[in-house]
Design an enzyme around this catalytic site. Structure first.
Site, short mmCIF file in Angstrom:
data_model
loop_
_atom_site.label_atom_id
_atom_site.label_comp_id
_atom_site.label_asym_id
_atom_site.label_seq_id
_atom_site.Cartn_x
_atom_site.Cartn_y
_atom_site.Cartn_z
N HIS A 25 -3.97 8.61 41.77
CA HIS A 25 -4.42 9.16 43.05
C HIS A 25 -4.65 8.02 44.05
O HIS A 25 -4.13 8.06 45.17
CB HIS A 25 -5.72 9.93 42.84
N GLU A 26 -5.39 7.01 43.63
CA GLU A 26 -5.68 5.89 44.53
C GLU A 26 -4.43 5.06 44.80
O GLU A 26 -4.28 4.48 45.88
CB GLU A 26 -6.79 5.01 43.95
N HIS A 29 -2.66 6.47 47.79
CA HIS A 29 -3.23 5.96 49.04
C HIS A 29 -2.78 4.52 49.29
O HIS A 29 -2.34 4.17 50.39
CB HIS A 29 -4.76 5.99 48.97
#
Length: 433
Positions: A25-26, A29
């Site tokens: 998920h990170e 980003h």
């Protein structure tokens, strides 16, 4: 002892899946932030004290002690205030929240960073950076669900007879058969356990849902072709009209809702059967809709969750679960002694469901969630484009920091809910066995 070890192993496997999901998920980003040349000083998996970290280029990569989330830190998440100052102060607590958030966004500002601030990127780039995180969770969920459905399969009802009901009883009646009750049509026909129904009324059939619908629509005498001990046999009987559970649009029984329909009186068997690509996509669509419905219904479940936690009421099967509860379920699954492929399927489905929940939750248009920043970018794009259409001055970047008071309220509610779920998962957990 083996059961305990398998439970622990299930919990460990779930937490590994959790950490990988958060890390990806990170990474979503991070990848687009770097692609758009936004400076990212920190990429962390977890919260609390740092367990391990390494600097690679301008970014510190690390793991923290509490594996319940993660973050990347980007320079210049919020624009300066109207006066251009970064560290303005106010006696108003609400203004203080805004200014503290704005100040934190510039903590590590270095010479040359003026062109690498998050807020200076066009709205669509900011939207992509924030969407990339939840999108990674959606991709993980899609890949895992697709793999489970198409390779391992799903537990499906079959046309094999699991049991024969001795008599005709409305499904709303909870009692055993009596001598005065008429025999069920299935029993009268001589249907037996493990018979596989291959044709109904002379027409081949292999799908339980289709067979069930045809039985419900039948009246009078019918023929049933079964395969028994390698040989086919034709049975005849007269279908009875009975009160049975209503079906919804997806063919699933609706609890406590009944209709009059044709009835034979036998239960279908079940088997783990791989799905086709189309069936898998349909199933994922149903799960996505179920996830959305569950998220919308979340506030309404709080009273039941409170009563299950503090008033000793039974924890409902559809009660919200947190990370601890999900890990506990993972441990239970590993300890059930199921076939290896079934256990793997359950564990992958659990991690996939967690990722789907992460995607849906982060898409909520509220700060501090990713969806809040995405809505801010969309609103800025809209008002700038409207200014062009009406030939008005450019309103400039939308100051998301002004929404920080709302973000603190949302974060406070989320923390309270998380603590409630955590206590419930410890004192009155959801059990699958």
């Amino acid at each position: 002892m083996t059961g305990i070890l398998m439970n622990v192993l299930g919990i460990v496997i779930f937490f590994v899946g959790l950490l990988v999901s958060i890390a990806l998920h990170e990474l979503g980003h991070l990848s687009f932030a770097k692609l758009f040349r936004i400076r990212v000083p920190q990429y962390m998996v977890g919260f609390g004290p740092t367990v391990w970290s390494r600097h690679r280029g301008e970014t510190e990569y690390g793991i923290k002690a509490i594996p319940l989330g993660g973050y990347i830190r980007m320079i210049g998440m919020f624009p300066p205030g109207p006066d251009g100052r970064i560290e303005a102060r106010s006696t108003s607590p609400w203004r203080g929240m805004i200014e503290d958030a704005r100040s934190a966004a510039y903590e590590e500002l270095k010479p040359g960073d003026e062109t690498r601030l998050f807020y200076t990127r066009t709205p669509w780039k900011r939207f992509v950076v924030m969407f990339a995180g939840p999108f990674m969770n959606l991709v993980i969920a899609f890949v895992l669900f697709l793999g489970v459905f198409m390779v391992i399969g799903q537990n499906k009802q079959t046309t094999t007879v699991a049991n024969v009901v001795p008599c005709v009883l409305a499904q709303s009646v909870e009692r055993d058969c009596r001598a005065s009750d008429p025999p069920s049509p299935a029993k009268a026909a001589g249907l037996q356990k493990d018979d596989r129904i291959v044709a109904y009324q002379g027409q081949p059939i292999s799908d339980w849902a289709a067979l069930s619908d045809r039985i419900r629509a039948s009246r009078g005498e019918v023929s049933i072709t079964v395969e028994r001990a390698g040989q086919q046999k034709v049975l005849t009987t007269t279908v009875k009209t009975n009160k049975v559970l209503k079906k919804d649009a997806d063919g699933n029984p609706v609890k406590d809702e009944y209709v009059e329909a044709g009835y034979l009186g036998f239960g279908p068997g079940a088997a783990v059967t791989p799905l086709t690509f189309g069936e898998s996509i349909d199933q994922m669509g149903a799960m996505f809709q179920s996830g959305v419905d569950s998220l919308i219904a979340l506030p309404s479940k709080v009273p039941d969750l409170w009563n299950a936690t503090f008033n000793g009421e039974k924890r409902k099967a559809d009660s919200p679960m947190g990370v601890v509860g999900a890990a506990r379920v993972g441990g239970e699954i590993m300890g059930l002694g199921l076939p290896t492929n079934t256990t793997i399927g359950f564990m992958l489905t659990l991690v996939a469901g967690f990722n789907l929940s992460l995607f849906l939750f982060n898409m909520l248009p509220l700060l501090p969630l990713d969806g809040g920043h995405m809505v801010g970018a969309l609103w800025e794009s809209l008002r700038r484009n409207l200014a062009k259409v009406f030939r008005r001055p450019d309103p400039g970047p939308f100051d998301v920091a002004r929404l920080m008071p709302v973000a603190y309220v949302v974060a406070g509610l989320f923390i309270c809910f998380t603590v409630l779920v955590l206590i419930a998962d410890v004192v009155n957990p959801v059990r699958i066995s």
